[in-house]
Each structure stands twice: as structure tokens, then as C-alpha cells.
Design a protein around this motif. Structure first.
Motif, mmCIF file in Angstrom:
data_model
loop_
_atom_site.group_PDB
_atom_site.id
_atom_site.type_symbol
_atom_site.label_atom_id
_atom_site.label_comp_id
_atom_site.label_asym_id
_atom_site.label_seq_id
_atom_site.Cartn_x
_atom_site.Cartn_y
_atom_site.Cartn_z
ATOM 1 N N UNK A 124 0.818 -1.321 0.021
ATOM 2 C CA UNK A 124 -0.031 0.120 -0.178
ATOM 3 C C UNK A 124 0.773 1.133 -0.148
ATOM 4 N N UNK A 125 1.255 2.048 -1.213
ATOM 5 C CA UNK A 125 2.251 2.863 -1.468
ATOM 6 C C UNK A 125 1.513 4.012 -1.570
ATOM 7 N N UNK A 126 1.605 5.265 -0.938
ATOM 8 C CA UNK A 126 0.904 6.427 -1.147
ATOM 9 C C UNK A 126 1.902 7.241 -2.152
ATOM 10 N N UNK A 127 1.422 8.305 -2.610
ATOM 11 C CA UNK A 127 2.024 9.095 -3.624
ATOM 12 C C UNK A 127 3.496 9.365 -3.663
ATOM 13 N N UNK A 128 3.597 9.891 -1.917
ATOM 14 C CA UNK A 128 4.875 10.385 -1.834
ATOM 15 C C UNK A 128 6.047 9.169 -1.956
ATOM 16 N N UNK A 129 5.525 8.125 -1.529
ATOM 17 C CA UNK A 129 6.659 6.930 -1.732
ATOM 18 C C UNK A 129 6.819 6.453 -2.995
ATOM 19 N N UNK A 130 5.698 6.585 -3.739
ATOM 20 C CA UNK A 130 5.856 6.255 -5.197
ATOM 21 C C UNK A 130 6.633 7.195 -5.907
ATOM 22 N N UNK A 131 6.552 8.566 -5.671
ATOM 23 C CA UNK A 131 7.468 9.596 -6.093
ATOM 24 C C UNK A 131 8.883 9.282 -5.616
ATOM 25 N N UNK A 132 9.142 8.885 -4.520
ATOM 26 C CA UNK A 132 10.370 8.568 -3.944
ATOM 27 C C UNK A 132 11.164 7.253 -4.816
ATOM 28 N N UNK A 133 10.373 6.311 -4.854
ATOM 29 C CA UNK A 133 10.649 5.231 -5.822
ATOM 30 C C UNK A 133 11.264 5.381 -7.032
ATOM 31 N N UNK A 134 10.410 6.192 -7.910
ATOM 32 C CA UNK A 134 10.448 6.646 -9.241
ATOM 33 C C UNK A 134 11.826 7.368 -9.373
ATOM 34 N N UNK A 135 11.994 8.430 -8.309
ATOM 35 C CA UNK A 135 13.345 9.237 -8.188
ATOM 36 C C UNK A 135 14.427 8.514 -8.294
ATOM 37 N N UNK A 136 14.394 7.339 -7.130
ATOM 38 C CA UNK A 136 15.643 6.797 -7.072
ATOM 39 C C UNK A 136 15.948 5.744 -8.165
ATOM 40 N N UNK A 137 14.871 5.446 -8.829
ATOM 41 C CA UNK A 137 15.395 4.621 -10.195
ATOM 42 C C UNK A 137 15.862 5.373 -10.980
ATOM 43 N N UNK A 138 15.271 6.825 -11.162
ATOM 44 C CA UNK A 138 15.958 7.597 -12.273
ATOM 45 C C UNK A 138 17.247 7.809 -12.040
ATOM 46 N N UNK A 139 17.661 8.069 -10.573
ATOM 47 C CA UNK A 139 18.845 8.579 -10.321
ATOM 48 C C UNK A 139 19.983 7.384 -10.609
ATOM 49 N N UNK A 140 19.523 5.957 -10.436
ATOM 50 C CA UNK A 140 20.568 4.897 -10.673
ATOM 51 C C UNK A 140 20.494 4.685 -11.967
#
Ligand code: 5GP
Ligand code: ZN
Length: 140
Positions: A124-140
Motif C-alpha cells: 500500500x504505497x502512497x503518492x510520496x512513496x511512489x514519487x520517491x521510488x521513481x526518483x531513485x530509479x531515475x537516479x540509478x
């Protein structure tokens, strides 16, 4: 080659396999314990364990073989569809530690489910968590 790897042995011809395609550094053969008729495994000839171990210059060769095999397999066994998947690492269910792509024919009336069926409860992921995951994938 890894001397105790069953897929290396099939690629090298030391163990019999029902090979359906060879070339471009990739070999494809029938799964010995198929989930459906026409279940094929496509493997890089060189021993490597995971997708991230495929050298950049060989990545397209692997996809090319998958791209060619999917329609050939569907036509050969008169399938309606295919599931195409890698169990990429032991935690994802990989048992043979030599990278392989499963191409599994599907039929309208078969008893299988989608790849989603391999998972239990969804996180159960909220918008903030989803945004954070997307950011980390982009960074890597
Ligand atoms: P994994 O769980 O590692 O993604 O799947 C391994 C697959 O390899 C299984 O579907 C299994 O049936 C197949 N397999 C295991 N040993 C052999 C073998 O000796 N020959 C062939 N052709 N397939 C194998
Ligand atoms: Zn191997």
C-alpha cells in the motif's frame, strides 16, 4: 562456461537438449518440465546469472532471439498468447543460476493466470512513496 551448470552443458552439447534456435550468442531449447506445450528457455551461451550481468553489447542479441521465438512458438503449438518472463535472482524464484528467459505458450481455456498471480498482497504505497521510488530509479 561453468562446469557444474546444466544450461552450460546443454549449450555446449554435453547434455542433450531439444534445441530450437542457436546463434548470436544465444541458445533456446525446450524446458524439460514444461508449464505448457512449447515452453522454451532462451539463454545466453556464456554463463551469467542475472539480467544485469548481460554485457551491454549482448543485450540486444537476447531480445532479438525472444522477439523471433515468440511468434514461432505460438504458431508451432497454436497458442493464443504467451507469458515471457525472467525469474531474475533466487528471491524471484530463479532455481537454475544461468540466466534464462521463459517463453510459455498460453491458451484461452488453460488454467493459468497472469504474472500478477505470482505475487501475494500488494504493498500500500502512497503518492510520496511512489514519487520517491521513481526518483531513485531515475537516479540509478
Ligand atoms: P527457474 O525456476 O530457474 O526460472 O526455472 C528453471 C527451469 O529450468 C524450470 O522450468 C525447469 O523445468 C528447467 N530445467 C531444469 N533442469 C533442466 C534441464 O536439465 N533441461 C531443461 N531443458 N530444462 C531444465
Ligand atoms: Zn551456465
Amino acid at each position: 562456461m561453468s562446469s557444474d551448470c546444466i544450461f552450460c552443458s546443454i549449450v555446449d552439447g554435453d547434455v542433450p537438449g531439444r534445441i530450437v534456435r542457436e546463434g548470436a550468442g544465444v541458445t533456446a531449447f525446450l524446458d524439460v518440465n514444461p508449464l505448457a506445450p512449447g515452453h522454451v528457455l532462451a539463454v545466453p551461451n556464456d554463463h551469467m546469472e542475472r539480467l544485469q550481468d548481460v554485457p551491454d553489447e549482448e543485450a540486444e542479441d537476447l531480445y532479438r532471439v525472444i522477439h523471433d521465438l515468440v511468434p514461432a512458438i505460438e504458431e508451432a503449438v497454436d497458442a493464443d498468447a504467451t507469458n515471457v518472463a525472467f525469474n531474475n535472482g533466487p528471491a524471484a524464484g530463479q532455481e537454475v543460476p544461468h540466466l534464462h528467459c521463459h517463453i510459455v505458450p498460453r491458451f484461452a481455456e488453460d488454467s493459468g493466470g497472469p504474472i500478477h498471480a505470482a505475487f501475494g498482497d500488494r504493498p500500500d504505497l502512497d503518492d510520496e512513496e511512489l514519487d520517491g521510488i521513481a526518483d531513485r530509479i531515475r537516479e540509478h
